[in-house]
Scaffold this motif. Structure first.
Motif, PDB file in Angstrom:
ATOM      1  N   CYS A  32       0.809  -1.225   0.000  1.00  0.00           N
ATOM      2  CA  CYS A  32       0.000   0.000   0.000  1.00  0.00           C
ATOM      3  C   CYS A  32       0.841   1.274   0.000  1.00  0.00           C
ATOM      4  CB  CYS A  32      -0.965   0.005   1.183  1.00  0.00           C
ATOM      5  SG  CYS A  32      -0.204   0.183   2.799  1.00  0.00           S
ATOM      6  N   LEU A  33       2.011   1.270   0.627  1.00  0.00           N
ATOM      7  CA  LEU A  33       2.820   2.498   0.687  1.00  0.00           C
ATOM      8  C   LEU A  33       3.389   2.846  -0.685  1.00  0.00           C
ATOM      9  CD1 LEU A  33       4.707   1.992   4.076  1.00  0.00           C
ATOM     10  CD2 LEU A  33       2.600   3.254   3.628  1.00  0.00           C
ATOM     11  N   GLN A  34       3.752   1.845  -1.460  1.00  0.00           N
ATOM     12  CA  GLN A  34       4.201   2.120  -2.828  1.00  0.00           C
ATOM     13  C   GLN A  34       3.043   2.592  -3.696  1.00  0.00           C
ATOM     14  OE1 GLN A  34       5.225  -0.437  -1.101  1.00  0.00           O
ATOM     15  NE2 GLN A  34       7.442  -0.588  -1.285  1.00  0.00           N
ATOM     16  N   TYR A  46       2.283   8.943  -3.452  1.00  0.00           N
ATOM     17  CA  TYR A  46       2.015  10.383  -3.552  1.00  0.00           C
ATOM     18  C   TYR A  46       1.399  10.923  -2.264  1.00  0.00           C
ATOM     19  CZ  TYR A  46      -2.726   8.753  -4.646  1.00  0.00           C
ATOM     20  OH  TYR A  46      -3.951   8.140  -4.614  1.00  0.00           O
ATOM     21  N   LEU A  47       0.700  10.072  -1.517  1.00  0.00           N
ATOM     22  CA  LEU A  47       0.174  10.493  -0.221  1.00  0.00           C
ATOM     23  C   LEU A  47       1.231  10.398   0.870  1.00  0.00           C
ATOM     24  CD1 LEU A  47      -3.383   8.831  -0.226  1.00  0.00           C
ATOM     25  CD2 LEU A  47      -2.823  11.236  -0.583  1.00  0.00           C
ATOM     26  N   SER A  94       4.481  -3.883   5.285  1.00  0.00           N
ATOM     27  CA  SER A  94       4.402  -2.688   4.439  1.00  0.00           C
ATOM     28  C   SER A  94       5.566  -1.745   4.696  1.00  0.00           C
ATOM     29  CB  SER A  94       3.076  -1.956   4.669  1.00  0.00           C
ATOM     30  OG  SER A  94       2.966  -1.504   6.009  1.00  0.00           O
ATOM     31  N   ALA A  95       5.975  -1.622   5.955  1.00  0.00           N
ATOM     32  CA  ALA A  95       7.104  -0.751   6.281  1.00  0.00           C
ATOM     33  C   ALA A  95       8.408  -1.309   5.721  1.00  0.00           C
ATOM     34  CB  ALA A  95       7.210  -0.587   7.796  1.00  0.00           C
ATOM     35  N   VAL A  96       8.613  -2.616   5.878  1.00  0.00           N
ATOM     36  CA  VAL A  96       9.841  -3.240   5.384  1.00  0.00           C
ATOM     37  C   VAL A  96       9.866  -3.239   3.863  1.00  0.00           C
ATOM     38  CG1 VAL A  96      11.159  -5.403   5.298  1.00  0.00           C
ATOM     39  CG2 VAL A  96      10.101  -4.666   7.447  1.00  0.00           C
ATOM     40  N   PHE A 144      10.320   7.024   4.776  1.00  0.00           N
ATOM     41  CA  PHE A 144       9.494   6.557   3.665  1.00  0.00           C
ATOM     42  C   PHE A 144       9.567   7.478   2.455  1.00  0.00           C
ATOM     43  CE2 PHE A 144       6.310   4.153   6.631  1.00  0.00           C
ATOM     44  CZ  PHE A 144       7.226   3.131   6.753  1.00  0.00           C
ATOM     45  N   SER A 145       9.349   8.762   2.679  1.00  0.00           N
ATOM     46  CA  SER A 145       9.282   9.708   1.565  1.00  0.00           C
ATOM     47  C   SER A 145      10.624   9.810   0.826  1.00  0.00           C
ATOM     48  CB  SER A 145       8.872  11.093   2.068  1.00  0.00           C
ATOM     49  OG  SER A 145       9.761  11.561   3.053  1.00  0.00           O
TER      50      SER A 145
END
Length: 270
Positions: free
Chosen positions: A94-96, A100-101, A168-170, A266-267
């Motif tokens: 989901c993070l990928q 943009y968010l 998701s974080a990893v 992350f960003s």
């Protein structure tokens, strides 16, 4: 613990935004597809039919529950697994998908896994409805315990979310994580007694039955079958329930800790 409490408050405060984004994510899956939501139903239904013909028609397997057709025993096991595996796969990436968010400073990225989870839950609602319809078509009268599928669906959601915060974080830094999750889910399907009854190992390998019950998702599958077939209530499995929620809580706290530790980066990576 303060982090968890603040996250829960944020979820409550932004519940409308979460719901709107989840509905948008659900619709986005079928944009540009001629058959739209039909594709969502085809694969699971075909899978159920394949297992039905292999085990009941081909091998003529004895139904694990006397007087219950194999397909009615199979569906309450495979429906929650489809939901859990889809939810964990979607949350992992989901993070990928919403990079943009993630790059917006003011956006609370912790709600992205929840958005994905709710989107998958909408799909699961369709399958739960199909499951109930199949039971009615086979002449099974509704039981009060059928309402428990809401509780066990919630349990599956919390387990997927607990693992999902970690994966998701990893996955932001280690792109192979999504593939690892997918492979683990393939093994997990066979390490959960969905197509077979665990009692078949009771005489020759009783230790294997214990290993199967260490899989936290065993609780969800057993609970679905208790609810739909045997009419047992969730409090009739107290030790298994306590074990499930302790494991889910520990995994969730570890996942949130890792998510919080990696979030500032992350960003930069995305």
């Amino acid at each position: 613990m303060n982090y968890v409490i603040s996250l829960m408050k944020e979820i409550v405060r932004k519940r409308k935004l979460i719901w709107d984004l989840a509905k948008a994510d659900f619709r986005k899956r079928f944009v540009g597809s001629y058959f739209g939501i039909v594709w969502m139903l085809v694969q699971p239904i075909v899978t159920v039919l394949i297992y039905f013909f292999i085990f009941q028609v081909g091998f003529k397997s004895v139904p694990p529950v006397p007087g219950v057709p194999y397909v009615l025993w199979l569906i309450p096991g495979i429906v929650p697994w489809f939901y859990y595996s889809e939810a964990l796969n979607c949350v992992t990436g989901c993070l990928q998908e919403y990079s943009y968010l993630v790059k917006k400073v003011v956006f609370q990225v912790e709600i992205l896994p929840i958005i994905k989870l709710i989107s998958c839950m909408l799909v699961h609602a369709f399958f739960a409805g199909i499951m109930l319809a199949v039971f009615l078509c086979y002449g099974r009268l509704p039981m009060a315990t059928w309402i428990q599928i809401l509780y066990y669906s919630f349990a599956a959601s919390m387990l997927a979310l607990a693992f999902g915060y970690l994966t998701s974080a990893v996955n932001v830094f280690f792109k192979d994580m999504a593939q690892i999750v997918s492979i683990c889910l393939q093994f997990g399907m066979w390490l959960t007694p969905i197509m077979y009854q665990e009692t078949m190992f009771a005489d020759k390998a009783p230790w294997f039955v214990t290993i199967l019950k260490l899989n936290p998702f065993y609780y969800v599958v057993a609970g679905y079958r208790d609810s739909m077939l045997t009419g047992n209530w969730f409090w009739e499995r107290p030790r298994l329930g306590i074990y499930f929620w302790v494991v889910t809580l520990v995994i969730g706290l570890v996942g949130l800790r890792v998510f919080k530790r990696l979030r500032p980066h992350f960003s930069d990576v995305l």
